[in-house]
Enzyme design. Sequence first.
Site, PDB file in Angstrom:
ATOM      1  N   ASP A 101      -7.345 -62.003  34.382  1.00 57.87           N
ATOM      2  CA  ASP A 101      -7.332 -63.452  34.651  1.00 57.87           C
ATOM      3  C   ASP A 101      -8.588 -63.956  35.369  1.00 57.87           C
ATOM      4  O   ASP A 101      -8.864 -65.151  35.356  1.00 57.87           O
ATOM      5  CB  ASP A 101      -6.114 -63.823  35.511  1.00 57.87           C
ATOM      6  CG  ASP A 101      -4.816 -63.697  34.740  1.00 57.87           C
ATOM      7  OD1 ASP A 101      -4.870 -63.370  33.547  1.00 57.87           O
ATOM      8  OD2 ASP A 101      -3.749 -63.920  35.353  1.00 57.87           O
ATOM      9  N   GLY A 145      -3.775 -66.459  31.357  1.00 54.52           N
ATOM     10  CA  GLY A 145      -4.375 -67.309  32.380  1.00 54.52           C
ATOM     11  C   GLY A 145      -3.294 -68.213  32.932  1.00 54.52           C
ATOM     12  O   GLY A 145      -3.045 -69.292  32.416  1.00 54.52           O
TER      13      GLY A 145
HETATM   14  N1  LIG Z   1       1.485 -62.438  49.449  1.00 58.59           N
HETATM   15  C1  LIG Z   1       1.807 -61.187  49.149  1.00 58.59           C
HETATM   16  N2  LIG Z   1       2.130 -60.307  50.113  1.00 58.59           N
HETATM   17  C2  LIG Z   1       2.459 -59.030  49.823  1.00 58.59           C
HETATM   18  N3  LIG Z   1       2.498 -58.535  48.581  1.00 58.59           N
HETATM   19  C3  LIG Z   1       2.192 -59.354  47.577  1.00 58.59           C
HETATM   20  C4  LIG Z   1       1.833 -60.722  47.782  1.00 58.59           C
HETATM   21  N4  LIG Z   1       1.590 -61.296  46.585  1.00 58.59           N
HETATM   22  C5  LIG Z   1       1.796 -60.330  45.667  1.00 58.59           C
HETATM   23  N5  LIG Z   1       2.145 -59.175  46.255  1.00 58.59           N
HETATM   24  C6  LIG Z   1       2.480 -57.915  45.594  1.00 58.59           C
HETATM   25  O1  LIG Z   1       1.346 -57.470  44.825  1.00 58.59           O
HETATM   26  C7  LIG Z   1       1.784 -56.889  43.621  1.00 58.59           C
HETATM   27  C8  LIG Z   1       1.059 -57.508  42.453  1.00 58.59           C
HETATM   28  O2  LIG Z   1       1.162 -58.925  42.504  1.00 58.59           O
HETATM   29  P1  LIG Z   1       1.230 -59.797  41.175  1.00 58.59           P
HETATM   30  O3  LIG Z   1       2.410 -59.362  40.374  1.00 58.59           O
HETATM   31  O4  LIG Z   1       1.150 -61.221  41.587  1.00 58.59           O
HETATM   32  O5  LIG Z   1      -0.041 -59.349  40.335  1.00 58.59           O
HETATM   33  P2  LIG Z   1      -1.590 -59.493  40.619  1.00 58.59           P
HETATM   34  O6  LIG Z   1      -2.068 -58.437  41.548  1.00 58.59           O
HETATM   35  O7  LIG Z   1      -1.895 -60.916  41.031  1.00 58.59           O
HETATM   36  O8  LIG Z   1      -2.212 -59.159  39.203  1.00 58.59           O
HETATM   37  P3  LIG Z   1      -2.028 -59.929  37.803  1.00 58.59           P
HETATM   38  O9  LIG Z   1      -1.370 -61.264  38.064  1.00 58.59           O
HETATM   39  O10 LIG Z   1      -3.422 -60.070  37.312  1.00 58.59           O
HETATM   40  O11 LIG Z   1      -1.195 -59.021  36.976  1.00 58.59           O
HETATM   41  C9  LIG Z   1       3.296 -57.026  43.547  1.00 58.59           C
HETATM   42  O12 LIG Z   1       3.882 -55.810  43.907  1.00 58.59           O
HETATM   43  C10 LIG Z   1       3.588 -58.106  44.576  1.00 58.59           C
HETATM   44  O13 LIG Z   1       4.848 -57.938  45.208  1.00 58.59           O
HETATM   45  O1  LIG Z   2       4.553 -60.578  31.437  1.00 63.19           O
HETATM   46  P1  LIG Z   2       3.882 -59.896  32.568  1.00 63.19           P
HETATM   47  O2  LIG Z   2       3.703 -58.435  32.368  1.00 63.19           O
HETATM   48  O3  LIG Z   2       4.464 -60.244  33.889  1.00 63.19           O
HETATM   49  O4  LIG Z   2       2.378 -60.426  32.590  1.00 63.19           O
HETATM   50  C1  LIG Z   2       2.005 -61.738  32.363  1.00 63.19           C
HETATM   51  C2  LIG Z   2       0.923 -62.158  33.315  1.00 63.19           C
HETATM   52  O5  LIG Z   2       0.009 -61.135  33.552  1.00 63.19           O
HETATM   53  C3  LIG Z   2      -1.318 -61.631  33.580  1.00 63.19           C
HETATM   54  O6  LIG Z   2      -1.958 -61.269  32.437  1.00 63.19           O
HETATM   55  C4  LIG Z   2      -2.107 -60.992  34.588  1.00 63.19           C
HETATM   56  O7  LIG Z   2      -2.164 -59.604  34.291  1.00 63.19           O
HETATM   57  C5  LIG Z   2      -1.153 -63.144  33.586  1.00 63.19           C
HETATM   58  O8  LIG Z   2      -2.170 -63.856  32.969  1.00 63.19           O
HETATM   59  C6  LIG Z   2       0.141 -63.312  32.861  1.00 63.19           C
HETATM   60  O9  LIG Z   2       0.767 -64.511  33.202  1.00 63.19           O
END
Ligand SMILES: Nc1ncnc2c1ncn2[C@@H]1O[C@H](COP(=O)(O)OP(=O)(O)OP(=O)(O)O)[C@@H](O)[C@H]1O
Ligand SMILES: O=P(O)(O)OC[C@H]1O[C@](O)(CO)[C@@H](O)[C@@H]1O
Length: 353
Positions: A101, A145
């Site tokens: 993203d 995204g």
């Molecule tokens: N504010 C926060 N404090 C603690 N842990 C968090 C927080 N936000 C997210 N996490 C933890 O981080 C991990 C990944 O978060 P999330 O699922 O939002 O994906 P991401 O790292 O943003 O990557 P993507 O969205 O690109 O897949 C999860 O285990 C979630 O519980």
């Molecule tokens: O369906 P899932 O595995 O939660 O992933 C979807 C999300 O993961 C992302 O690709 C980030 O990895 C976001 O753009 C999308 O919304």
Amino acid sequence: MYGVKKVLGISGGYKGFYAHNTIPLTPKTVNDIHKRGGTILGSSRGGHDTIKIVDSIQDRGINQVYIIGGDGTQRGAYKILEEIGKRGLKVAVVGIPKTIDNDIPVIDKSFGFDTAVEEAQRAINAAHVEAESVENGVGVVKLMGRYSGFIAMYATLASRDVDLCLIPETPFYLEGPGGLFEFAERRLKENGHMVIVIAEGAGQELVTESIQAMHKQDASGNKLLQDVGLWISQKMKDHFAKQKTMGITLKYIDPTYMIRAVPSNASDNVYCTLLGQSAVHGAMAGYTGFTSGLVHGRQAYIPFNRITEGQNTVVITDRMWARLLSSTNQPSFLIAKSVVEENMKEEEDSFNL
Ligand SMILES: Nc1ncnc2c1ncn2[C@@H]1O[C@H](COP(=O)(O)OP(=O)(O)OP(=O)(O)O)[C@@H](O)[C@H]1O
Ligand SMILES: O=P(O)(O)OC[C@H]1O[C@](O)(CO)[C@@H](O)[C@@H]1O
């Protein structure tokens, strides 16, 4: 180089600290992983329990923790750092920015983004070929995204076959002067076909309005989105069917998970090497609480508090979005919105008098 004898992989994301066995990582086990998509460690949403995670770090005698992931993951890493600080432990915590993203702030780009943009070209190309093959053909491609439209913007700029790119950062509307339907009619009259690229987080307020969506979240607290690609495809079909002057043939392509699943490309592989090596050098030099990344082309260690204070989104007043608008010649959709806002403000002001 540093004589490290033991490296443990935590499987299944944050939950893996306290719910799974560890995976021993050796040069042999990781030798080929850059040639595969996905992750040998696995990932998960939700399940971040700071206390349990730090207990596990302490119990296992881990002295350096490298945490790979997107903006949510980096927020979680910051919490771990704080808890480690509270307990006075000598453990380095380092973040490695990995998400297609590209929504992590400060750094030039996150690992995976380049690959996603490249892979998106295949879907856009297919949409273009299909659209060009029929009279008034429309190709719709949905790209990932959630809150940031970088993949859609860069994929559009790279392709040059896209007529309209819609991202979460900029609102759009369908009907009336300056709207999407008017633009589509014009483009179809001019070219006989068109391609629309839409980021999954774009126009969610319009979709919610029309399908009474519930405000659901995933386990990490991210908003669960409605399929805007399906929605816009249906809206286009309905509009042209109702209007009767121009019949369209529309094909909708959703390549989102196919894009996320491919192995990283050469440029991302080099970037990953840089991120990984710098992360280790930083921790070995005694630093902690930083994310490794490129900033204006230079390797940098960015403190967690700078990484977690915002989200990287497309700035629609910046040059890159202006370049996109001039390359697609699509409407900016901003004029009507500002007129509506201005009218609402005037109404409010007269009410308050
Ligand atoms: N504010 C926060 N404090 C603690 N842990 C968090 C927080 N936000 C997210 N996490 C933890 O981080 C991990 C990944 O978060 P999330 O699922 O939002 O994906 P991401 O790292 O943003 O990557 P993507 O969205 O690109 O897949 C999860 O285990 C979630 O519980
Ligand atoms: O369906 P899932 O595995 O939660 O992933 C979807 C999300 O993961 C992302 O690709 C980030 O990895 C976001 O753009 C999308 O919304």
